[in-house]
Design a protein around this motif. Structure first.
Motif, PDB file in Angstrom:
ATOM      1  N   GLY A 160       0.784  -1.229   0.000  1.00 39.92           N
ATOM      2  CA  GLY A 160       0.000   0.000   0.000  1.00 39.92           C
ATOM      3  C   GLY A 160       0.815   1.278   0.000  1.00 39.92           C
ATOM      4  N   GLU A 161       1.659   1.465   1.026  1.00 38.21           N
ATOM      5  CA  GLU A 161       2.415   2.713   1.145  1.00 38.21           C
ATOM      6  C   GLU A 161       3.475   2.829   0.043  1.00 38.21           C
ATOM      7  OE1 GLU A 161       1.791   5.155   3.394  1.00 38.21           O
ATOM      8  OE2 GLU A 161       0.063   3.987   4.045  1.00 38.21           O
ATOM      9  N   SER A 162       4.095   1.715  -0.327  1.00 40.09           N
ATOM     10  CA  SER A 162       5.120   1.749  -1.371  1.00 40.09           C
ATOM     11  C   SER A 162       4.517   2.109  -2.725  1.00 40.09           C
ATOM     12  CB  SER A 162       5.835   0.398  -1.449  1.00 40.09           C
ATOM     13  OG  SER A 162       6.502   0.108  -0.247  1.00 40.09           O
ATOM     14  N   LEU A 163       3.274   1.669  -2.973  1.00 45.53           N
ATOM     15  CA  LEU A 163       2.612   2.038  -4.225  1.00 45.53           C
ATOM     16  C   LEU A 163       2.353   3.538  -4.266  1.00 45.53           C
ATOM     17  CD1 LEU A 163       1.328   1.123  -6.890  1.00 45.53           C
ATOM     18  CD2 LEU A 163      -0.825   0.824  -5.654  1.00 45.53           C
ATOM     19  N   ALA A 164       2.049   4.135  -3.114  1.00 42.42           N
ATOM     20  CA  ALA A 164       1.856   5.584  -3.067  1.00 42.42           C
ATOM     21  C   ALA A 164       3.146   6.321  -3.442  1.00 42.42           C
ATOM     22  CB  ALA A 164       1.386   6.011  -1.676  1.00 42.42           C
ATOM     23  N   VAL A 165       4.294   5.780  -3.010  1.00 36.10           N
ATOM     24  CA  VAL A 165       5.586   6.370  -3.393  1.00 36.10           C
ATOM     25  C   VAL A 165       5.776   6.277  -4.907  1.00 36.10           C
ATOM     26  CG1 VAL A 165       8.092   6.161  -3.155  1.00 36.10           C
ATOM     27  CG2 VAL A 165       6.621   5.873  -1.154  1.00 36.10           C
ATOM     28  N   ALA A 166       5.443   5.123  -5.488  1.00 34.85           N
ATOM     29  CA  ALA A 166       5.566   4.947  -6.937  1.00 34.85           C
ATOM     30  C   ALA A 166       4.645   5.912  -7.680  1.00 34.85           C
ATOM     31  CB  ALA A 166       5.243   3.505  -7.313  1.00 34.85           C
ATOM     32  N   GLN A 167       3.448   6.098  -7.170  1.00 33.92           N
ATOM     33  CA  GLN A 167       2.491   7.000  -7.797  1.00 33.92           C
ATOM     34  C   GLN A 167       3.028   8.434  -7.811  1.00 33.92           C
ATOM     35  OE1 GLN A 167      -1.211   7.394  -5.623  1.00 33.92           O
ATOM     36  NE2 GLN A 167      -2.392   7.687  -7.485  1.00 33.92           N
ATOM     37  N   ASN A 168       3.581   8.872  -6.692  1.00 30.59           N
ATOM     38  CA  ASN A 168       4.151  10.222  -6.631  1.00 30.59           C
ATOM     39  C   ASN A 168       5.361  10.368  -7.547  1.00 30.59           C
ATOM     40  OD1 ASN A 168       2.239  10.991  -4.748  1.00 30.59           O
ATOM     41  ND2 ASN A 168       3.539  10.517  -2.994  1.00 30.59           N
ATOM     42  N   THR A 169       6.143   9.288  -7.677  1.00 28.94           N
ATOM     43  CA  THR A 169       7.321   9.339  -8.546  1.00 28.94           C
ATOM     44  C   THR A 169       6.913   9.498 -10.003  1.00 28.94           C
ATOM     45  OG1 THR A 169       8.463   7.882  -6.987  1.00 28.94           O
ATOM     46  CG2 THR A 169       9.441   8.138  -9.167  1.00 28.94           C
ATOM     47  N   TYR A 170       5.876   8.788 -10.420  1.00 31.04           N
ATOM     48  CA  TYR A 170       5.347   8.963 -11.773  1.00 31.04           C
ATOM     49  C   TYR A 170       4.926  10.420 -11.997  1.00 31.04           C
ATOM     50  CZ  TYR A 170       5.004   4.252 -13.803  1.00 31.04           C
ATOM     51  OH  TYR A 170       5.283   3.035 -14.390  1.00 31.04           O
ATOM     52  N   ALA A 171       4.262  11.004 -11.012  1.00 25.95           N
ATOM     53  CA  ALA A 171       3.784  12.385 -11.150  1.00 25.95           C
ATOM     54  C   ALA A 171       4.949  13.352 -11.360  1.00 25.95           C
ATOM     55  CB  ALA A 171       2.979  12.780  -9.918  1.00 25.95           C
ATOM     56  N   VAL A 172       6.006  13.179 -10.569  1.00 19.87           N
ATOM     57  CA  VAL A 172       7.167  14.060 -10.709  1.00 19.87           C
ATOM     58  C   VAL A 172       7.839  13.839 -12.060  1.00 19.87           C
ATOM     59  CG1 VAL A 172       9.454  14.579  -9.784  1.00 19.87           C
ATOM     60  CG2 VAL A 172       7.540  14.190  -8.221  1.00 19.87           C
ATOM     61  N   SER A 173       7.941  12.578 -12.492  1.00 19.16           N
ATOM     62  CA  SER A 173       8.604  12.262 -13.756  1.00 19.16           C
ATOM     63  C   SER A 173       7.879  12.880 -14.953  1.00 19.16           C
ATOM     64  CB  SER A 173       8.696  10.740 -13.917  1.00 19.16           C
ATOM     65  OG  SER A 173       9.250  10.381 -15.162  1.00 19.16           O
ATOM     66  N   TRP A 174       6.546  12.895 -14.918  1.00 20.16           N
ATOM     67  CA  TRP A 174       5.780  13.368 -16.064  1.00 20.16           C
ATOM     68  C   TRP A 174       5.404  14.850 -15.978  1.00 20.16           C
ATOM     69  CZ3 TRP A 174       3.495  10.759 -20.399  1.00 20.16           C
ATOM     70  CH2 TRP A 174       3.907   9.430 -20.545  1.00 20.16           C
ATOM     71  N   PHE A 175       5.350  15.408 -14.768  1.00 16.76           N
ATOM     72  CA  PHE A 175       4.805  16.762 -14.638  1.00 16.76           C
ATOM     73  C   PHE A 175       5.719  17.711 -13.879  1.00 16.76           C
ATOM     74  CE2 PHE A 175       1.099  14.125 -15.380  1.00 16.76           C
ATOM     75  CZ  PHE A 175       0.366  14.886 -16.280  1.00 16.76           C
ATOM     76  N   LYS A 176       6.977  17.340 -13.657  1.00  8.96           N
ATOM     77  CA  LYS A 176       7.876  18.246 -12.958  1.00  8.96           C
ATOM     78  C   LYS A 176       8.029  19.540 -13.745  1.00  8.96           C
ATOM     79  CE  LYS A 176      12.376  18.461 -10.693  1.00  8.96           C
ATOM     80  NZ  LYS A 176      13.642  17.748 -10.415  1.00  8.96           N
ATOM     81  N   GLY A 177       7.726  20.654 -13.074  1.00 12.59           N
ATOM     82  CA  GLY A 177       7.774  21.951 -13.746  1.00 12.59           C
ATOM     83  C   GLY A 177       6.529  22.255 -14.542  1.00 12.59           C
ATOM     84  N   LYS A 178       5.557  21.313 -14.538  1.00 11.25           N
ATOM     85  CA  LYS A 178       4.322  21.516 -15.300  1.00 11.25           C
ATOM     86  C   LYS A 178       3.151  21.080 -14.424  1.00 11.25           C
ATOM     87  CE  LYS A 178       6.656  19.861 -19.514  1.00 11.25           C
ATOM     88  NZ  LYS A 178       7.642  18.985 -18.885  1.00 11.25           N
ATOM     89  N   GLU A 179       2.519  22.004 -13.747  1.00 14.65           N
ATOM     90  CA  GLU A 179       1.298  21.761 -12.983  1.00 14.65           C
ATOM     91  C   GLU A 179       1.462  20.656 -11.941  1.00 14.65           C
ATOM     92  OE1 GLU A 179       1.042  20.508 -16.390  1.00 14.65           O
ATOM     93  OE2 GLU A 179       0.986  22.499 -17.282  1.00 14.65           O
ATOM     94  N   LEU A 180       2.654  20.530 -11.336  1.00 15.17           N
ATOM     95  CA  LEU A 180       2.898  19.405 -10.440  1.00 15.17           C
ATOM     96  C   LEU A 180       2.003  19.463  -9.205  1.00 15.17           C
ATOM     97  CD1 LEU A 180       4.478  16.852  -9.869  1.00 15.17           C
ATOM     98  CD2 LEU A 180       6.279  18.237  -8.828  1.00 15.17           C
ATOM     99  N   ASN A 181       1.840  20.659  -8.607  1.00 14.63           N
ATOM    100  CA  ASN A 181       1.004  20.771  -7.413  1.00 14.63           C
ATOM    101  C   ASN A 181      -0.437  20.384  -7.721  1.00 14.63           C
ATOM    102  OD1 ASN A 181       3.047  21.632  -5.691  1.00 14.63           O
ATOM    103  ND2 ASN A 181       2.803  23.760  -6.285  1.00 14.63           N
TER     104      ASN A 181
END
Length: 476
Positions: A160-181
């Motif tokens: 459960g918690e490790s999947l949340a880390v993976a989910q956040n990592t995907y977000a940073v990888s695809w949207f860093k500098g672009k609407e990340l918040n």
């Protein structure tokens, strides 16, 4: 950004867009060249916003199954206790066993993703672990084996918690500098929607299956939990699709695979300041009065306010309903105003008032629970960012890992304590216990304010003051 990438691709392969005379060696070559000239649809182009938005849909649903099934026990508390013949303390073990593995995995989840599995395989493996955990949990009910249900929740907690880390990592990888918040806000909203749907649907599903089977019982419970596990399979499919999209984007755009950015060094803990340790105290004592209460809330509203199970589920889920839209809004508010300690103080006081209303009055419970939902959302937006204000960037991974670790340790222990209190003394004393926990959190907030004032007041300053302080620090 998208236009620049497209232009670079065209310049890198000029022969594809403007073949010279005689370039075609035959019909097959001309057909191949023609096929390669056809422009890619925006939704299929990793450099285009439409494609990233499609990836965002799968990112949001990647954690949907995990959050849906996490509170399955809360949605089915009455059924689980009756069908499995459990005391409340035994019932709360289902939450405790989820938290125990995350006391350790908070430190190593990011390491496993970065160094062992990679983000793609990591998200797939953790999604699969969640599916296995839910299946074992459901089989425990079908076979009337409570020990197997506990094992299922332990396995579920590993993923459960490790999947949340993976989910956040995907977000940073695809949207860093672009609407990340905004992306993080949408992911959090989808998580809360998953919890809300669970709390309002699983009880109804149980009764429908009981009607089909002919009577309630542990078999009905197990089938209900197994059907609920379909959401975990759905999230696994989203993980597979997202992994393919990320692999394809890496090949086309030549980008690196996402990293969590979490560098965990246990020895950094000796450098933690007093302010950070107080933040840890606020965190653990606050959250132990939220999640265990929601886990036991449905039966509380039925017994004290004489509500129907459906209404009780709706009231119990209002905290998540409010959190879905309010978390991004409160994040924007705190970003614009600063004064983090003041907002945390307001949130803790509001939570204390909410529990006091539930304990000592018979006012409409919607009032207290709506107040709890607002305060819960506000605290998350104001408390967690404070760590970044007082810890160097290279120690952030350790600090947040330790914060999550002690939060899970507190939840694992207090879930058992809450169950024992309810079994022996009832709901009034349970609410008094939660009030005591929030009071400790409140005293910790006051202590944090005093310590912060003695050291320059960086945590409770305005955004402008914080910017000026940052400039002077860089100048030095």
């Amino acid at each position: 950004m998208e236009d620049d990438v497209n232009r670079a691709l065209l310049e890198a392969e000029p022969e594809l867009s403007a073949p010279g005379p005689g370039a075609g060696a035959g019909p097959e070559a001309e057909a191949e060249a023609g096929a390669r000239v056809v422009p890619q649809l925006a939704i299929c182009d990793p450099a285009h916003l439409a494609h990233r938005l499609l990836a965002l849909v799968f990112m949001c649903f990647l954690g949907f199954g995990s959050y849906f099934c996490y509170d399955n026990p809360a949605a089915l508390q009455i059924q689980i206790q009756n069908d499995m013949h459990l005391s409340t303390a035994q019932f709360m073990l289902l939450y405790s066993w989820y938290s125990w593995p995350n006391v350790i995995l908070c430190f190593f989840g990011g390491f496993l993703i970065d160094r062992v599995f990679g983000i793609r395989w990591g998200s797939i493996i953790f999604s699969f672990i969640i599916c296995i955990g839910q299946v074992v949990f459901a089989l425990g009910a079908i076979l009337n084996a409570f020990w197997l249900m506990q094992l299922g929740r332990f396995i579920f907690g590993i993923g459960g918690e490790s999947l949340a880390v993976a989910q956040n990592t995907y977000a940073v990888s695809w949207f860093k500098g672009k609407e990340l918040n905004l992306v993080f806000g949408l992911q959090l909203s989808m998580a809360r929607i998953g919890s809300t749907v669970n709390l309002n649907v699983m009880g109804w599903l149980y009764h429908r299956i009981a009607t089909l089977i002919g009577s309630p019982g542990h078999t009905t419970l197990g089938v209900t939990l197994m059907i609920g596990g379909v959401t975990c399979v759905f999230s696994l499919l989203c993980g597979l699709i997202l992994a393919f999209m990320d692999w394809r984007a890496e090949k086309i755009l030549h980008k690196e695979e996402g990293k969590t950015g979490e560098v965990i060094k246990i020895r950094d803990m000796k450098d933690f300041s007093l302010s950070l340790w107080i933040i840890f105290l606020i965190c653990v004592w606050y959250y132990v009065a939220i999640f265990p209460f929601i886990g036991l809330g449905k039966l509380f509203f039925i017994e004290k306010y004489k509500l129907s199970p459906r209404t009780a589920s709706a009231i119990n889920s209002i905290v998540y309903v409010i959190s879905a839209p309010m978390s991004p809004a409160f994040g924007f508010l705190v970003d614009k105003t600063g004064r983090n300690i003041l907002w945390v103080l307001f949130a803790v006081v509001a939570t204390l008032a909410s529990h006091a209303m539930l304990a000592f009055t018979f006012w409409n419970p919607w009032i207290a629970m709506c107040l709890l939902g607002v305060s819960y959302s506000l605290l998350a937006c104001a408390l967690w960012p404070m760590v970044a204000f007082i810890i160097p960037e290279h120690q952030l991974g350790t600090a947040y890992g330790f914060m999550q670790s002690i939060q899970n340790l507190g939840l694992a222990i207090m879930a058992i304590v809450a169950g024992e209190i309810l079994d022996h003394w009832g709901y009034l004393y349970l609410e008094i216990f939660f009030i005591a926990c929030v009071s400790v959190s409140l005293l910790s907030v006051v202590l944090l304010y005093l310590v912060d004032c003695s050291r320059g007041g960086t945590l409770n300053c305005s955004v402008k003051q914080r910017a000026d302080l940052s400039k002077s620090t860089h100048a030095e």
